[in-house]
Design an enzyme around this catalytic site. Structure first.
Site, mmCIF file in Angstrom:
data_model
loop_
_atom_site.group_PDB
_atom_site.id
_atom_site.type_symbol
_atom_site.label_atom_id
_atom_site.label_comp_id
_atom_site.label_asym_id
_atom_site.label_seq_id
_atom_site.Cartn_x
_atom_site.Cartn_y
_atom_site.Cartn_z
ATOM 1 N N TYR A 1 -11.153 48.739 51.123
ATOM 2 C CA TYR A 1 -10.700 47.784 52.138
ATOM 3 C C TYR A 1 -10.911 46.356 51.649
ATOM 4 O O TYR A 1 -10.001 45.514 51.711
ATOM 5 C CB TYR A 1 -11.461 48.011 53.441
ATOM 6 C CG TYR A 1 -11.242 46.932 54.472
ATOM 7 C CD1 TYR A 1 -10.003 46.763 55.085
ATOM 8 C CD2 TYR A 1 -12.278 46.077 54.848
ATOM 9 C CE1 TYR A 1 -9.795 45.772 56.030
ATOM 10 C CE2 TYR A 1 -12.082 45.084 55.794
ATOM 11 C CZ TYR A 1 -10.844 44.940 56.383
ATOM 12 O OH TYR A 1 -10.641 43.952 57.314
ATOM 13 N N SER B 1 -11.087 39.030 55.164
ATOM 14 C CA SER B 1 -12.285 39.653 55.712
ATOM 15 C C SER B 1 -13.522 39.179 54.969
ATOM 16 O O SER B 1 -13.472 38.894 53.761
ATOM 17 C CB SER B 1 -12.179 41.179 55.598
ATOM 18 O OG SER B 1 -13.408 41.813 55.873
#
Length: 332
Positions: free
Chosen positions: A154, A129
């Site tokens: 995350y 990501s």
């Protein structure tokens, strides 16, 4: 070739499965179909894949963070390559339910690497990501940049996945490619992301929240451009120099940014959504949210150089396509 795709009921997973099937391949898709967002959308994606590709799409509902269930589900299945797109997504939700991220993104990623090791897979492509860049002030973000200061759990799990992959690629010579996705949107997208939220609320006449008072920029990447990058990586495993025994040192592991290579002002993005919806937004200006970042902007020179990747879809084209799909989907 048969490819195992995790997160097959998810947004990117659905589109990658569809692309692999469209060119004649076979796909084993797995997904836990959890309730992070309405599972109806996930079931509809799977139904669409089964409708379009009867016989070459084999779906199994399984939680890949449960290694025994994963191994049992795949015990009689043959596949060569793995595209690991399943994960617990979302920056803000990681503040509410951190254990879900550790279980899915760390334990689950380990299970897929072990599966690749046990099967002798020729390539494992996995989703990272752009969140790993944190509050990096140097723009655009380059894959060579240090990413040691994540600002959300995350992001920390995705950085950890990259480190674990480097280790497995080095120890076991498993070719791996990690892909840092930048704000993906398009038809069949996720309901927890800005394009869906803004479109739904604008059409309903409800106010939208604009964080950091609109002083934000995102590298919005249309799903077709993302899929083109994933497929190019799937088809081109990183070379292995033979490891230490052969006098080499580099692990067969590559990292790429996949973005649009354009950082759009949030307020301009909202104006494009408004135009596609045919309605003005009611806006509520809000402060920056914990774990969020002000800017994202992808330097795609590495994947452009190695694989010829070239995104083609600006938001002026992609957002109207999404809004058109959104209207059609909810008119069913």
């Amino acid at each position: 070739m048969t490819t195992l795709v995790t997160g097959a009921a998810g947004f990117i997973g659905y589109h990658v499965c569809r692309a692999l099937l469209a060119r004649g391949g076979s796909v084993i898709g797995i997904d836990s179909v959890n309730d992070y967002y309405d599972p109806t959308l996930k079931h509809d994606r799977i139904a669409e894949l089964e409708r379009l590709n009867s016989g070459r799409f084999n779906f199994k509902r399984v939680d890949f963070s449960d290694h025994e269930a994963l191994e049992a589900a795949l015990a009689t299945e043959d596949f060569d390559r793995i595209v690991h797109l399943g994960a617990q997504p979302g920056v803000r939700y990681s503040l509410q339910n951190p254990r879900a991220y550790i279980q899915s993104n760390l334990v689950g990623h380990l299970n897929l690497m072990e599966l690749a090791r046990g099967r002798g897979s020729s390539h494992l492509v996995y989703a990272s990501s752009s969140s790993v860049y944190g509050n990096n002030e140097a723009l655009p973000f380059r894959v060579e940049d240090r990413v040691d200061h994540p600002v959300s759990l995350y992001a920390a799990t995705k950085k950890s996945d990259e480190l674990m992959s480097e280790t497995y690629a080095h120890l076991y010579r498993i070719p791996m490619t990690g892909l840092r996705f930048f704000t993906v949107y398009g038809p069949w997208g996720r309901p927890d992301m800005a394009p869906w939220i803004f479109t739904r609320k604008i059409l309903a006449g409800e106010p939208i929240q604009v964080f950091n008072h609109g002083d934000m920029r995102r590298d919005f990447t249309y799903i077709d451009d993302i899929v083109a990058g994933v497929i190019a990586c799937h088809d081109n495993p990183p070379p292995d120099d033979g490891g230490e025994k052969a006098g080499g040192s580099r692990a067969p592991h590559r990292l790429y940014n996949i973005g649009n290579h354009r950082s759009e002002e949030l307020l301009r993005f909202i104006s494009v959504v408004e135009e596609a919806c045919g309605k003005k937004a009611i806006t509520e200006m809000m402060p920056m949210q914990p774990g969020d970042v002000r800017d994202t902007y992808a330097d795609i020179s590495a994947i452009e150089r190695d694989l010829g990747y070239a995104p083609t879809t600006p938001i002026d084209i992609g957002i109207p396509r999404f809004v058109e799909w959104f209207r059609e989907y909810h008119a069913r």
